[in-house]
Design a protein around this motif. Structure first.
Motif, mmCIF file in Angstrom:
data_model
loop_
_atom_site.group_PDB
_atom_site.id
_atom_site.type_symbol
_atom_site.label_atom_id
_atom_site.label_comp_id
_atom_site.label_asym_id
_atom_site.label_seq_id
_atom_site.Cartn_x
_atom_site.Cartn_y
_atom_site.Cartn_z
ATOM 1 N N UNK A 1 0.822 -1.203 0.000
ATOM 2 C CA UNK A 1 0.000 0.000 0.000
ATOM 3 C C UNK A 1 0.859 1.257 0.000
ATOM 4 N N UNK A 2 1.951 1.257 0.760
ATOM 5 C CA UNK A 2 2.790 2.446 0.863
ATOM 6 C C UNK A 2 3.277 2.904 -0.503
ATOM 7 N N UNK A 3 3.832 1.996 -1.307
ATOM 8 C CA UNK A 3 4.361 2.388 -2.609
ATOM 9 C C UNK A 3 3.242 2.707 -3.593
ATOM 10 N N UNK B 1 11.600 -4.531 -5.072
ATOM 11 C CA UNK B 1 11.377 -3.573 -3.979
ATOM 12 C C UNK B 1 11.373 -2.161 -4.556
ATOM 13 N N UNK B 2 10.210 -1.523 -4.554
ATOM 14 C CA UNK B 2 10.096 -0.180 -5.108
ATOM 15 C C UNK B 2 10.726 0.843 -4.173
ATOM 16 N N UNK B 3 11.208 1.942 -4.781
ATOM 17 C CA UNK B 3 11.884 3.017 -4.061
ATOM 18 C C UNK B 3 11.107 4.307 -4.274
ATOM 19 N N UNK B 4 10.641 4.924 -3.212
ATOM 20 C CA UNK B 4 9.806 6.123 -3.321
ATOM 21 C C UNK B 4 10.534 7.253 -4.042
ATOM 22 N N UNK B 5 11.807 7.451 -3.739
ATOM 23 C CA UNK B 5 12.561 8.540 -4.367
ATOM 24 C C UNK B 5 12.685 8.319 -5.874
ATOM 25 N N UNK B 6 12.873 7.077 -6.291
ATOM 26 C CA UNK B 6 12.993 6.787 -7.716
ATOM 27 C C UNK B 6 11.653 6.955 -8.429
ATOM 28 N N UNK B 7 10.562 6.568 -7.785
ATOM 29 C CA UNK B 7 9.244 6.796 -8.387
ATOM 30 C C UNK B 7 9.014 8.279 -8.606
ATOM 31 N N UNK B 8 9.311 9.076 -7.592
ATOM 32 C CA UNK B 8 9.112 10.526 -7.710
ATOM 33 C C UNK B 8 10.023 11.120 -8.790
ATOM 34 N N UNK B 9 11.265 10.654 -8.841
ATOM 35 C CA UNK B 9 12.193 11.159 -9.850
ATOM 36 C C UNK B 9 11.720 10.807 -11.258
ATOM 37 N N UNK B 10 11.220 9.599 -11.412
ATOM 38 C CA UNK B 10 10.706 9.162 -12.715
ATOM 39 C C UNK B 10 9.546 10.058 -13.155
#
Length: 223
Positions: free
Chosen positions: A28-30, A204-213
């Protein structure tokens, strides 16, 4: 098109750019990070060998959190009909993505828009291949790997993407924050699909990478 009118209005958060699907989410978090960052769709993987696999129970929790905020796409590889029935009974999917050898008749029968994956390699006539799935709402073009159905992180050969496909193109295969701008500029896809390119380790998803994308997608569209 992939979304019906109601879902389009709800889930297309930013106009004038390629839509974005964050695939292979497992918690849920990601999923909330994807929503908050402006993604248009999320992908839930129902293929057990994948490191991004989620059970119907896990998927239903994610869907309950984000339903109506993004489109929810279920990803399958050569599924048994009973498995699809089980997932659909428990998870409110908006569309189905097929990555195996499923034919058009099989893909159509579930009553949802479907996306068909094409793994690109030299020597295939993809304009002709696409005619085998006249019911598809979109074609996802991905890199070819003989040992995997997707999610390898290998860059798709953009020069192999055929012209004249009979429905919109979703671009996948090795997309990351540092190459998505070039990908959109060159290919101009209707939608981009990212999974391993926004992970800190496999699955494992990374929040910073999602935002950067998402920032890079918005930057290239001029929003």
């Amino acid at each position: 098109m992939l979304f019906d009118a109601e879902t389009y209005q709800t889930c297309t958060t930013r106009k004038g750019r390629s839509r974005v699907k964050i695939c292979g989410l497992r918690d849920v978090e990601m999923a909330n990070v994807a929503v908050d960052s402006g993604a248009d769709a999320i992908g839930l993987m129902f293929y057990a060998p994948s490191p991004r696999y989620v059970t119907p129970e896990e998927a239903s929790r994610i869907a309950a959190e984000v339903k109506g905020k993004v489109a929810i796409v279920g990803v399958f590889v050569n599924p048994a009909a009973a498995w699809l029935d089980e997932v659909l009974a428990r998870v409110p999917l908006d569309a189905i993505q097929f990555h195996g050898d499923e034919n058009d008749e099989f893909c159509r029968q579930w009553g949802l828009p479907y996306i068909k994956a094409l793994r690109l390699r030299q020597g295939e006539d993809y304009a002709a291949v696409s005619d085998a799935w006249p019911g598809a709402s979109a074609f996802l073009v991905d890199s070819y790997n003989p040992d995997a159905f997707g999610g390898t992180g290998e860059l798709c050969d953009w020069d192999l993407i055929p012209e004249g496909l009979n429905c919109p193109v979703m671009l996948a295969g090795g997309l990351r924050p540092d190459n998505i701008g070039e990908a959109i500029t060159r290919v101009k896809p209707w939608c981009v699909d990212v999974s391993s390119g926004v992970e800190c380790e496999k699955g494992v998803k990374d929040a910073a990478l999602i935002r950067a994308f998402m920032r890079e997608v918005d930057n290239v569209s001029g929003d």
